[in-house]
Design a protein around this motif. Structure first.
Motif, PDB file in Angstrom:
ATOM      1  N   PRO A  20       0.796  -1.233   0.000  1.00 45.36           N
ATOM      2  CA  PRO A  20       0.000   0.000   0.000  1.00 45.36           C
ATOM      3  C   PRO A  20       0.825   1.277   0.000  1.00 45.36           C
ATOM      4  O   PRO A  20       0.378   2.299  -0.523  1.00 45.36           O
ATOM      5  N   ASP A  21       2.041   1.240   0.547  1.00 47.77           N
ATOM      6  CA  ASP A  21       2.873   2.447   0.577  1.00 47.77           C
ATOM      7  C   ASP A  21       3.279   2.887  -0.822  1.00 47.77           C
ATOM      8  O   ASP A  21       3.582   4.058  -1.058  1.00 47.77           O
ATOM      9  N   ALA A  22       3.270   1.953  -1.789  1.00 49.36           N
ATOM     10  CA  ALA A  22       3.594   2.262  -3.183  1.00 49.36           C
ATOM     11  C   ALA A  22       2.345   2.187  -4.053  1.00 49.36           C
ATOM     12  O   ALA A  22       2.439   2.098  -5.279  1.00 49.36           O
ATOM     13  N   LEU A  23       1.165   2.264  -3.416  1.00 57.12           N
ATOM     14  CA  LEU A  23      -0.117   2.161  -4.137  1.00 57.12           C
ATOM     15  C   LEU A  23      -0.200   0.884  -4.962  1.00 57.12           C
ATOM     16  O   LEU A  23      -0.815   0.845  -6.022  1.00 57.12           O
ATOM     17  N   ASN A  24       0.472  -0.158  -4.461  1.00 57.13           N
ATOM     18  CA  ASN A  24       0.455  -1.482  -5.090  1.00 57.13           C
ATOM     19  C   ASN A  24       0.990  -1.479  -6.515  1.00 57.13           C
ATOM     20  O   ASN A  24       0.615  -2.335  -7.335  1.00 57.13           O
ATOM     21  N   ALA A  25       1.879  -0.506  -6.812  1.00 54.74           N
ATOM     22  CA  ALA A  25       2.565  -0.537  -8.101  1.00 54.74           C
ATOM     23  C   ALA A  25       3.396  -1.816  -8.179  1.00 54.74           C
ATOM     24  O   ALA A  25       3.987  -2.255  -7.189  1.00 54.74           O
ATOM     25  N   LEU A  26       3.437  -2.421  -9.346  1.00 49.71           N
ATOM     26  CA  LEU A  26       4.071  -3.722  -9.512  1.00 49.71           C
ATOM     27  C   LEU A  26       5.518  -3.608  -9.964  1.00 49.71           C
ATOM     28  O   LEU A  26       5.816  -3.029 -11.007  1.00 49.71           O
ATOM     29  N   THR A  27       6.427  -4.179  -9.191  1.00 49.41           N
ATOM     30  CA  THR A  27       7.806  -4.337  -9.640  1.00 49.41           C
ATOM     31  C   THR A  27       7.846  -5.519 -10.608  1.00 49.41           C
ATOM     32  O   THR A  27       6.913  -6.344 -10.642  1.00 49.41           O
ATOM     33  N   PRO A  28       8.914  -5.654 -11.380  1.00 47.95           N
ATOM     34  CA  PRO A  28       8.994  -6.822 -12.271  1.00 47.95           C
ATOM     35  C   PRO A  28       8.873  -8.153 -11.533  1.00 47.95           C
ATOM     36  O   PRO A  28       8.217  -9.074 -12.019  1.00 47.95           O
ATOM     37  N   ASP A  29       9.496  -8.261 -10.357  1.00 45.24           N
ATOM     38  CA  ASP A  29       9.404  -9.517  -9.602  1.00 45.24           C
ATOM     39  C   ASP A  29       7.975  -9.792  -9.145  1.00 45.24           C
ATOM     40  O   ASP A  29       7.502 -10.939  -9.206  1.00 45.24           O
ATOM     41  N   GLN A  30       7.282  -8.753  -8.679  1.00 45.11           N
ATOM     42  CA  GLN A  30       5.889  -8.934  -8.250  1.00 45.11           C
ATOM     43  C   GLN A  30       5.009  -9.326  -9.429  1.00 45.11           C
ATOM     44  O   GLN A  30       4.157 -10.216  -9.325  1.00 45.11           O
ATOM     45  N   ARG A  31       5.200  -8.636 -10.538  1.00 44.62           N
ATOM     46  CA  ARG A  31       4.427  -8.948 -11.748  1.00 44.62           C
ATOM     47  C   ARG A  31       4.625 -10.401 -12.146  1.00 44.62           C
ATOM     48  O   ARG A  31       3.665 -11.123 -12.432  1.00 44.62           O
ATOM     49  N   ASP A  32       5.862 -10.869 -12.153  1.00 45.35           N
ATOM     50  CA  ASP A  32       6.127 -12.250 -12.538  1.00 45.35           C
ATOM     51  C   ASP A  32       5.519 -13.224 -11.541  1.00 45.35           C
ATOM     52  O   ASP A  32       5.070 -14.321 -11.924  1.00 45.35           O
ATOM     53  N   HIS A  33       5.492 -12.834 -10.265  1.00 41.13           N
ATOM     54  CA  HIS A  33       4.888 -13.703  -9.247  1.00 41.13           C
ATOM     55  C   HIS A  33       3.375 -13.800  -9.454  1.00 41.13           C
ATOM     56  O   HIS A  33       2.795 -14.886  -9.310  1.00 41.13           O
ATOM     57  N   VAL A  34       2.742 -12.694  -9.787  1.00 35.26           N
ATOM     58  CA  VAL A  34       1.301 -12.719 -10.074  1.00 35.26           C
ATOM     59  C   VAL A  34       1.023 -13.622 -11.267  1.00 35.26           C
ATOM     60  O   VAL A  34       0.071 -14.420 -11.256  1.00 35.26           O
ATOM     61  N   ILE A  35       1.832 -13.516 -12.306  1.00 33.77           N
ATOM     62  CA  ILE A  35       1.670 -14.383 -13.483  1.00 33.77           C
ATOM     63  C   ILE A  35       1.770 -15.849 -13.077  1.00 33.77           C
ATOM     64  O   ILE A  35       0.962 -16.689 -13.505  1.00 33.77           O
ATOM     65  N   HIS A  36       2.758 -16.161 -12.242  1.00 30.14           N
ATOM     66  CA  HIS A  36       2.939 -17.536 -11.769  1.00 30.14           C
ATOM     67  C   HIS A  36       1.722 -18.020 -10.977  1.00 30.14           C
ATOM     68  O   HIS A  36       1.238 -19.141 -11.190  1.00 30.14           O
ATOM     69  N   LEU A  37       1.214 -17.180 -10.090  1.00 26.76           N
ATOM     70  CA  LEU A  37       0.063 -17.556  -9.271  1.00 26.76           C
ATOM     71  C   LEU A  37      -1.185 -17.767 -10.122  1.00 26.76           C
ATOM     72  O   LEU A  37      -1.977 -18.691  -9.866  1.00 26.76           O
TER      73      LEU A  37
END
Length: 262
Positions: A20-37
């Motif tokens: 929430p501190d970054a307004l849930n902006a996605l880093t590349p690692d987070q984006r790739d984790h969402v894709i995996h999930l």
């Protein structure tokens, strides 16, 4: 990954962006984790529906560009296209190609890639305080993450251009009026509404829903003959499932079908 929470319960996968501190902006690692999930949920026979939401004031503020050197680093031709193809476009494709219904529970601002992540979902619920922003023009950028593919199909080219050319914030009620959102609910009611919708989907005929999603997503990119052929083939495949067979028997026997997602 702590900033992307994943909980599976009662045949529903809940995926929460928790930065929430970054307004849930996605880093590349987070984006790739969402894709995996999303890939895991798609393949898991124990999952019947997926809910994507965020914590705090935002659903997702888009891609996190901080520290990327995006404005100053020397670029090699092809780098940008490759990054978009393997990043933002792959994320949106993971939602569109997920074999389970995906619900976006938009709790706050959905901007840029965050807006496209929400709009790629099969059903979109929005809190009254939510906003959708095609923020790219404000940065001098072309919309990416499938925006120029998704928006015209949802609201037509003229409305899509208006949103993309001006980059103005679109309130949840206005997004509902345009057809970008299925339903707007009070902020406090959003989690329960998303759970209720997901629960209904999770008890439905999973393979029939997957094939229906596939047909609808492909319908605007094909001609009538091809669409009719795909429909017939999908029903042929679907009739081999246990759920379809029980559904037909239940109709004849005048009882409620016992769908088991198989």
């Amino acid at each position: 990954m702590d900033t992307v929470r994943y909980v599976a319960a009662e045949r529903v996968a809940h995926l929460t962006l928790d930065r929430p501190d970054a307004l849930n902006a996605l880093t590349p690692d987070q984006r790739d984790h969402v894709i995996h999930l999303l890939g895991e949920a798609s393949a898991d026979p124990g999952i019947g529906a997926v809910v994507i939401t965020g914590t705090g004031r935002a659903f997702c503020a888009g891609a996190d560009l901080r520290g990327s050197g995006s404005g100053t680093a020397e670029r090699v031709p092809g780098d940008v296209a490759r990054t978009i193809r393997l990043g933002a476009q792959r994320l949106v494709a993971a939602v569109l190609d997920c074999e389970k219904p995906v619900i976006a529970a938009v709790n706050g601002t959905a901007a840029g890639l965050g807006a496209h992540l929400a709009l790629a979902c099969d059903l979109v619920l929005a809190a009254e305080s939510a906003r959708f922003i095609e923020v790219f023009v404000r940065r001098g950028l072309v919309p990416d993450g499938g925006g120029a593919y998704l928006l015209p199909r949802l609201i037509g080219p003229h409305r899509a251009k208006e949103l993309m050319f001006f980059g103005d914030a679109l309130s949840a009620p206005e997004a509902e009026r345009l057809g970008l959102v299925n339903r707007v609910v009070p902020d406090a009611d959003l989690p329960k509404t998303a759970r209720d919708w997901a629960a209904r989907l999770a008890t439905g005929p999973t393979r029939a829903l997957a094939l229906t999603k596939q047909l609808v997503n492909a319908s605007l990119d094909t001609d009538r003959a091809s669409a009719f052929a795909a429909e017939a083939a999908a029903q042929e495949i679907n009739m081999t499932t246990r759920d379809a067979q029980d559904g037909v028997r239940a109709f004849v026997e005048r009882r409620t079908p016992d769908f088991q997602g198989r």
